[in-house]
Write a protein that holds these residues in place. Sequence first.
Motif: not given
Length: 156
Positions: A136-137, A29-34, A13-21, A23-27
């Motif tokens: 991460c942010e 900025k208005g990014c569409q994320i898959k 779950g460590n890499t997933e936690e990094i990914m979540d941060i 993802k949230n920052q990019l969202e």
Amino acid sequence: MMNVLIGFASMSGNTEEIMDIIKNQLEKKGCQIKLEEIETLNVQDIPNYDLVLIGSYTWGDGDLPYEAEEFYEDLDNVDLKGSICGCFGSGDTVYPAYCQAVNLFSEKLQERGANVFETLLKIEFSPDTREEVEECENYANSLYQWAEQELIISRR
């Protein structure tokens, strides 16, 4: 609006936690994320996105996790010229090849012609401290600004 694909491998779950941060920052900025787990990610999809992020933990003494091996090998079958990518992951500094999977993916993507963000985000275990969360942010914000510039250049 930037179309972003984030492929990741996360066992604890460590890499997933990094990914979540990220993802949230990019969202913000208005990014569409898959989001897609790396073991089901098709390398042929990479060129369809404005920005592709690959996140992976490192196994043992600097090895790719088993669920990322096939994707890594499949990268040899795709031309990524024009693709804009970033790499991140988690690791343990007790091992000599700390976060080596992040380096391996960065090198392979570049080898296949992708333009890879020079900052590789490497976090020990999970981003537990305020400093690690901010790292991460900041990575996500810097990556976004860089990708935006690269997209402008590539569309000229």
